[in-house]
Motif scaffolding. Sequence first.
Motif, mmCIF file in Angstrom:
data_model
loop_
_atom_site.group_PDB
_atom_site.id
_atom_site.type_symbol
_atom_site.label_atom_id
_atom_site.label_comp_id
_atom_site.label_asym_id
_atom_site.label_seq_id
_atom_site.Cartn_x
_atom_site.Cartn_y
_atom_site.Cartn_z
ATOM 1 N N THR A 15 0.837 -1.190 0.000
ATOM 2 C CA THR A 15 0.000 0.000 0.000
ATOM 3 C C THR A 15 0.871 1.239 0.000
ATOM 4 O OG1 THR A 15 -0.143 -0.022 2.404
ATOM 5 C CG2 THR A 15 -1.874 -1.181 1.207
ATOM 6 N N GLN A 16 0.249 2.399 -0.307
ATOM 7 C CA GLN A 16 1.018 3.611 -0.518
ATOM 8 C C GLN A 16 0.447 4.774 0.262
ATOM 9 O OE1 GLN A 16 0.834 4.302 -4.702
ATOM 10 N NE2 GLN A 16 2.064 2.527 -5.220
ATOM 11 N N ILE A 30 -12.538 -1.380 8.034
ATOM 12 C CA ILE A 30 -13.285 -2.084 6.996
ATOM 13 C C ILE A 30 -13.727 -3.458 7.504
ATOM 14 C CG2 ILE A 30 -13.154 -3.102 4.682
ATOM 15 C CD1 ILE A 30 -11.101 -0.839 4.014
ATOM 16 N N GLN A 31 -12.835 -4.159 8.168
ATOM 17 C CA GLN A 31 -13.176 -5.476 8.698
ATOM 18 C C GLN A 31 -14.242 -5.360 9.787
ATOM 19 O OE1 GLN A 31 -9.267 -6.937 9.712
ATOM 20 N NE2 GLN A 31 -8.947 -7.804 7.672
ATOM 21 N N GLY A 32 -14.189 -4.265 10.557
ATOM 22 C CA GLY A 32 -15.228 -4.031 11.546
ATOM 23 C C GLY A 32 -16.594 -3.841 10.907
ATOM 24 N N LEU A 33 -16.615 -3.177 9.752
ATOM 25 C CA LEU A 33 -17.878 -3.009 9.026
ATOM 26 C C LEU A 33 -18.392 -4.351 8.507
ATOM 27 C CD1 LEU A 33 -17.003 0.240 7.002
ATOM 28 C CD2 LEU A 33 -18.535 0.059 8.973
ATOM 29 N N CYS A 34 -17.477 -5.238 8.122
ATOM 30 C CA CYS A 34 -17.886 -6.583 7.685
ATOM 31 C C CYS A 34 -18.590 -7.321 8.820
ATOM 32 C CB CYS A 34 -16.663 -7.387 7.244
ATOM 33 S SG CYS A 34 -15.876 -6.807 5.732
ATOM 34 N N ASP A 35 -18.122 -7.112 10.044
ATOM 35 C CA ASP A 35 -18.730 -7.765 11.201
ATOM 36 C C ASP A 35 -20.045 -7.105 11.609
ATOM 37 O OD1 ASP A 35 -16.552 -9.491 11.388
ATOM 38 O OD2 ASP A 35 -15.453 -8.151 12.734
ATOM 39 N N LYS A 70 -9.330 3.722 -0.711
ATOM 40 C CA LYS A 70 -8.309 3.031 -1.495
ATOM 41 C C LYS A 70 -8.761 1.599 -1.806
ATOM 42 C CE LYS A 70 -4.801 6.054 -1.509
ATOM 43 N NZ LYS A 70 -4.100 6.505 -2.718
ATOM 44 N N ASN A 71 -8.806 1.279 -3.092
ATOM 45 C CA ASN A 71 -9.150 -0.089 -3.480
ATOM 46 C C ASN A 71 -8.163 -1.101 -2.907
ATOM 47 O OD1 ASN A 71 -11.317 0.873 -4.923
ATOM 48 N ND2 ASN A 71 -10.414 0.545 -6.930
ATOM 49 N N ARG A 98 -12.061 -2.809 -8.289
ATOM 50 C CA ARG A 98 -11.109 -2.153 -9.189
ATOM 51 C C ARG A 98 -11.831 -1.013 -9.890
ATOM 52 N NH1 ARG A 98 -11.625 -7.522 -11.843
ATOM 53 N NH2 ARG A 98 -13.049 -7.305 -13.600
ATOM 54 N N GLY A 99 -11.066 -0.006 -10.251
ATOM 55 C CA GLY A 99 -11.661 1.153 -10.907
ATOM 56 C C GLY A 99 -12.456 2.006 -9.939
ATOM 57 N N ASP A 100 -13.397 2.772 -10.482
ATOM 58 C CA ASP A 100 -14.187 3.701 -9.675
ATOM 59 C C ASP A 100 -15.407 3.003 -9.092
ATOM 60 O OD1 ASP A 100 -12.477 5.832 -10.163
ATOM 61 O OD2 ASP A 100 -13.478 6.336 -12.038
ATOM 62 N N VAL A 101 -15.173 2.219 -8.061
ATOM 63 C CA VAL A 101 -16.262 1.525 -7.383
ATOM 64 C C VAL A 101 -16.269 1.915 -5.909
ATOM 65 C CG1 VAL A 101 -16.237 -0.430 -8.972
ATOM 66 C CG2 VAL A 101 -14.858 -0.522 -6.879
ATOM 67 N N GLY A 102 -17.401 1.709 -5.280
ATOM 68 C CA GLY A 102 -17.530 1.942 -3.850
ATOM 69 C C GLY A 102 -18.140 0.713 -3.201
ATOM 70 N N ILE A 103 -18.161 0.719 -1.874
ATOM 71 C CA ILE A 103 -18.688 -0.408 -1.115
ATOM 72 C C ILE A 103 -19.782 0.098 -0.190
ATOM 73 C CG2 ILE A 103 -18.119 -2.286 0.473
ATOM 74 C CD1 ILE A 103 -15.175 -1.961 -0.484
ATOM 75 N N LEU A 104 -20.898 -0.593 -0.194
ATOM 76 C CA LEU A 104 -22.009 -0.271 0.691
ATOM 77 C C LEU A 104 -22.204 -1.426 1.672
ATOM 78 C CD1 LEU A 104 -24.574 1.264 1.625
ATOM 79 C CD2 LEU A 104 -25.802 0.122 -0.243
ATOM 80 N N PHE A 105 -22.105 -1.117 2.955
ATOM 81 C CA PHE A 105 -22.385 -2.085 4.011
ATOM 82 C C PHE A 105 -23.771 -1.751 4.564
ATOM 83 C CE2 PHE A 105 -17.832 -1.471 3.826
ATOM 84 C CZ PHE A 105 -17.292 -2.741 3.960
ATOM 85 N N THR A 106 -24.629 -2.744 4.702
ATOM 86 C CA THR A 106 -25.989 -2.440 5.134
ATOM 87 C C THR A 106 -26.628 -3.592 5.889
ATOM 88 O OG1 THR A 106 -28.165 -1.691 4.380
ATOM 89 C CG2 THR A 106 -26.991 -3.235 2.951
#
Length: 243
Positions: A15-16, A30-35, A70-71, A98-106
Amino acid sequence: MPKSKRARVVSLTKTQSQGRAGKAANIERIQGLCDEFSTIYLYSCANMRTNLLKRLRNEMKDDSQFYMGKNTLARLAFGKTKETAYLPDLEKLSRNIRGDVGILFTNKPADEVEKYFSEYSEIDFARAGNVAAETITRSKGPCSQFPSSMYEPLRKLQLPVVLNKGIIEFEEDYAICVKGDVLSPEQAQALKIFEHKIATFKVKLLFRYREGRLTRLVSEKTLEELNATEQMQTEDDEESKSE
């Protein structure tokens, strides 16, 4: 969503731009959101508008959270292989980040979320680089809504206008844009001045991950088109850097 049974150490060497502590904190978040949430969606936006996405985030904040970051970090957090996946088969979703995507947790029911976004759209002014969704024309004759002081700004937009006794007039019928045009800055500004909103902001749900199962929500053709757009943007960025 069931919590991961593994406390996993993630390598941060690829990562950068952040310190290790910041990267680790983001991955942990992010992992907390998965839980915390039962369902994860991967989405893309047509005619992205930050203000409209913020409005969506605010409307859904009680039981959902959007992530656009960051992807690389998201892929690391989800896991890239079956062995490193944070949740069962989550690596399958990771491969598509990849690319211009986002993630929705719900925690909303899937049918409610998918119905909402299938019907949701907002119209806004198009920007330079957008593809014109329709043809917009102006008829020959006066533009009585503008004062004479707007003559020079309109001429700078390459519009065929003249000043006739203090009244701005189009010399001829004129197409500000034609459907399919990639809009120039001048065209985008002209559309805004004449109050033509032709860009549709829309959130397209691409994948749903729930209870260890990944479901594709769009056709292969749609995914190929998104990947092609991403490749074109990457090539354009590389050409700009080399100039």
